[in-house]
Design an enzyme around this catalytic site. Sequence first.
Site, PDB file in Angstrom:
ATOM      1  N   GLU A 175     -52.857-114.141 -27.273  1.00 35.72           N
ATOM      2  CA  GLU A 175     -51.613-114.050 -28.043  1.00 35.72           C
ATOM      3  C   GLU A 175     -50.371-113.927 -27.168  1.00 35.72           C
ATOM      4  OE1 GLU A 175     -51.240-113.815 -31.694  1.00 35.72           O
ATOM      5  OE2 GLU A 175     -53.231-114.725 -31.647  1.00 35.72           O
ATOM      6  N   HIS A 246     -49.856-107.016 -32.859  1.00 37.89           N
ATOM      7  CA  HIS A 246     -49.640-107.166 -31.415  1.00 37.89           C
ATOM      8  C   HIS A 246     -49.269-105.811 -30.841  1.00 37.89           C
ATOM      9  CE1 HIS A 246     -48.495-111.585 -32.306  1.00 37.89           C
ATOM     10  NE2 HIS A 246     -49.710-111.554 -31.795  1.00 37.89           N
ATOM     11  N   CYS A 367     -39.965-109.871 -30.345  1.00 39.85           N
ATOM     12  CA  CYS A 367     -40.792-111.029 -30.719  1.00 39.85           C
ATOM     13  C   CYS A 367     -40.094-112.339 -30.403  1.00 39.85           C
ATOM     14  CB  CYS A 367     -41.125-110.989 -32.210  1.00 39.85           C
ATOM     15  SG  CYS A 367     -42.371-109.777 -32.663  1.00 39.85           S
TER      16      CYS A 367
END
Length: 445
Positions: A175, A246, A367
């Site tokens: 990720e 995350h 992000c």
Amino acid sequence: MTSAFEANADGLIGPTHSYAGLSPGNLASALNKGEASNPRAAVLQGLQKMKLLADLGVPQFVLPPHERPNIPFLRGLGFSGSDKAVLEQAWRAAPGFAAAACSASSMWAANAATVTPSADTEDRRVHFTPANLITNLHRGLEAEQTTRALRALFPDRDIFKVHDPLPAAPHLSDEGAANHVRLCADHGEPGVNLLVWGREAWEAWDGAFPARQTREASEAIVRRHTAGRPVLARQSRAAIAGGTFHNDVVCVGTREALLFHQLAFEDTAGTKDAIRRMADGLFEPVFIEISDRELPLADAISSYLFNSMLVTLPGRDRLTLICPTETRDNDRSRAVAETLVSGNGPIGAVEYVDVRQSMRNGGGPACLRLRVVLTEEELDAANPAQRLTDELYARLSIWAATWYRDALTPADLADPALLDESRGALDELTEILDLGGDFYPFQSA
């Protein structure tokens, strides 16, 4: 000591930004599913955040959005005819696949890649591994174009090494930098690379939400980057169960400072000890742990305090925390932020940015950006047309106002006119960012 900077490469939010609720475990995405988004406001909010960082002295680059709807993907599923016919057929026969093909999720550049700066690699190049993002279909469609985008932004192969993504297999689920933190005394000096994973490749996972990063993926990245002083730590099962998809939802760090929630790691003491061992002789880590009593996990997730950007700014001795306005609007997270900057700790200031359109899909300020430590030489080797200046900011603002809609529902993604609008916007963008006339699949076709 080599002079180096922590630059940002932010994902430019695309014209199909919508709330389709495609990401299990992302609570904001699920909560706002089906509501109308505002792509124009979204891209302008992202640009304003980039401009703030550039004005504060942080080198800032722009990563282009991906081509959406993703017609080549839909053709690969057997739909045929004109591009608009393909889109129409897909929405009628396979709406789940059609929605994935329209997702603007490449905007969250923290998932674009894992980056190891030249100070930490054996060949003294900056290494990138684009994330394969295979946990979610809509994100797994990004890896090939992200690789192309990174090679366009960082083209000099003597200075940069952009690897191919890891194989698209569940055992190597990756990720990107959302699960990576680098700590150091100075950005130009060797540092410690903290890589956080959620499950092992052959582990039987029975959690309500997926653990997206495997230990084996993190290990492979360390090997291919020859990343110095790695620390691999397990993400807390409780955090994943609570909606921490995350690690950057509960942890952020830079320089010597690591700011994290009590539930960030499965073994907090062991993680801290490992970091101290790797940092021995280089720097003394500063751990700032926020207890679940001070900020319950639910508030940490809704306010995104830890998905803030912790940055070093010219002329400031202490770090600055760039938080979303949601952090300010939550009484508990605001109190924590104010406490962090009130003492003599490493964080000296907090600033708030409005990225509400992104936040409603579960993506905060951190992000939206990929952090890349660069020396002066490396900074100069990046594509200059993608570095944000006042002129580029103004031009992109006009571009967005020209092409982007101010309201979009998930049902609107089936509108064939949106395909033309998106391609018109991206066609002009490739000229603005000097990406060439064949950067996107539709241009090559």
